[in-house]
Motif scaffolding. Structure first.
Motif, PDB file in Angstrom:
ATOM      1  N   GLU A 128      64.439  41.715 -23.887  1.00 44.29           N
ATOM      2  CA  GLU A 128      63.814  41.773 -22.563  1.00 44.29           C
ATOM      3  C   GLU A 128      63.294  40.412 -22.137  1.00 44.29           C
ATOM      4  OE1 GLU A 128      63.857  44.226 -20.499  1.00 44.29           O
ATOM      5  OE2 GLU A 128      64.894  45.562 -21.883  1.00 44.29           O
ATOM      6  N   ARG A 129      62.727  39.682 -23.114  1.00 41.88           N
ATOM      7  CA  ARG A 129      62.240  38.337 -22.795  1.00 41.88           C
ATOM      8  C   ARG A 129      63.400  37.434 -22.404  1.00 41.88           C
ATOM      9  NH1 ARG A 129      59.584  37.985 -26.904  1.00 41.88           N
ATOM     10  NH2 ARG A 129      61.043  36.904 -28.278  1.00 41.88           N
ATOM     11  N   GLN A 130      64.478  37.528 -23.181  1.00 41.20           N
ATOM     12  CA  GLN A 130      65.660  36.742 -22.853  1.00 41.20           C
ATOM     13  C   GLN A 130      66.246  37.173 -21.519  1.00 41.20           C
ATOM     14  OE1 GLN A 130      68.876  37.158 -25.644  1.00 41.20           O
ATOM     15  NE2 GLN A 130      69.860  35.265 -25.009  1.00 41.20           N
ATOM     16  N   LYS A 131      66.215  38.502 -21.281  1.00 41.54           N
ATOM     17  CA  LYS A 131      66.723  39.022 -20.017  1.00 41.54           C
ATOM     18  C   LYS A 131      65.920  38.465 -18.846  1.00 41.54           C
ATOM     19  CE  LYS A 131      67.451  43.418 -17.577  1.00 41.54           C
ATOM     20  NZ  LYS A 131      67.304  44.892 -17.692  1.00 41.54           N
ATOM     21  N   GLN A 132      64.584  38.450 -19.013  1.00 43.20           N
ATOM     22  CA  GLN A 132      63.732  37.895 -17.959  1.00 43.20           C
ATOM     23  C   GLN A 132      64.025  36.411 -17.752  1.00 43.20           C
ATOM     24  OE1 GLN A 132      61.754  39.521 -15.878  1.00 43.20           O
ATOM     25  NE2 GLN A 132      62.417  41.436 -16.849  1.00 43.20           N
TER      26      GLN A 132
END
Length: 322
Positions: free
Chosen positions: A180-184
């Motif tokens: 999710e962090r990478q996605k953000q």
């Protein structure tokens, strides 16, 4: 022997050898090593002679001890068969309990061999305890899977694969968090890319608009310059045509004036010729008139002299150069 050896070896205490006596030193070393080896060989031979009675006795004793193995193996084989049968039945019971307590959708996460506890095969292991352990493992996995699914992440399938590898909920949750962090971060980079592209598009459109306006201005200025040049060219041609017309008119006027002048000069010349002829005719002496000699002194140019002579010749005056 010890005393004799000490006395023998004491001879070398504090011994000092030089470069000149090194050959003798080597001989002493070789002699001492030979004596040491002889001592060791004697000790080994003496040990064999000393141990020979024990070796013979030990071999006989081992033959007697081996006689116990036949009844022991016979009885133990039966005991092992009983134990193996018991363990087989216990394993079958464990498999039945596993199939009863672990749903099919969890078997991929916790196959029996993964949670199998060797102590379950012990005779003292109770079925109730086995059930509790297998049930607890299934409940934990089910709860962990629900926790992962509840995060509603697009990386849920990958997180479940991570969880299936080591049944570590923390690592699976960390995987989702990292995703999710990478996605953000990717989303932020994508938004930033879109923003930069939009800014570039606006700048490009503004640049294109300015270039179009500049081209339009340049085309307009070029058209004005062309029109002005055409106008100037038309004026120049008109001026040239006017000047040519004036020149032709002037030439015609000059030509007319010259013709008039020529005509006038011709008329004057004709009149002069006619008048001169009359004068000449009046000056021509008659053939019967008497002549007399007259002398004149006239200052003339060469041309006037030539014309005067021609005139006098033409009217019949006899003259000579004095």
């Amino acid at each position: 022997m010890e005393k004799a050896l000490r006395d023998r070896l004491s001879e070398y205490e504090g011994a000092v050898f030089t470069e000149d006596s090194k050959t003798l030193a080597k001989k002493h070393v070789a002699s001492l090593r030979a004596q040491k080896k002889n001592f060791q060989d004697n000790l080994r031979d003496e040990k064999k002679r000393y141990m020979q009675p024990w070796d013979e006795f030990e071999a006989q004793a081992k033959c007697l001890i081996a006689m116990y193995d036949e009844p022991i193996n016979l009885i133990n084989g039966q005991v092992q068969a009983f134990e193996e049968n018991r363990i087989a039945k216990k394993r079958e019971l464990i498999s039945q309990i596993y199939a009863e307590l672990v749903p099919a959708d969890l078997s991929g996460y916790i196959p029996l061999k993964r949670i199998y506890n060797q102590k379950w095969e012990n005779a003292t292991a109770k079925e109730r305890d086995i059930r509790n352990e297998i049930s607890s493992a299934a409940e934990k996995v089910h709860k962990d899977i629900d926790t992962i699914s509840a995060m509603e992440s697009a990386s849920e399938s990958n997180a479940l694969l991570v969880y299936r590898t080591n049944l570590d909920l923390t690592e699976a949750v960390s995987h989702i968090s990292a995703y999710e962090r990478q996605k953000q971060e990717i989303l932020a980079r994508e938004q930033e890319r879109i923003r930069r592209e939009e800014e570039e598009r606006v700048r490009r459109e503004e640049r294109d608009r300015m270039l179009a306006e500049q081209r339009a201005r340049e085309e307009k200025e070029a058209a004005i310059r062309k029109a002005e040049m055409e106008k100037q060219e038309a004026l120049r041609l008109a001026e040239e045509e006017k000047a040519e017309a004036l020149r032709l008119a002037e030439l015609e006027r000059e030509d007319a004036a010259k013709r008039a002048e020529a005509e006038k000069a011709a008329a004057v010349e004709q009149a002069r010729v006619e008048a001169a002829q009359e004068v000449i005719d009046s000056l021509i002496p008659d053939d019967g008139d008497e002549t007399e000699l007259y002398e004149y002194r006239i200052s003339l140019s060469a041309d006037a002299k030539e014309k005067l002579e021609m005139y006098m010749d033409s009217v019949g005056i006899e003259w000579e150069m004095i």
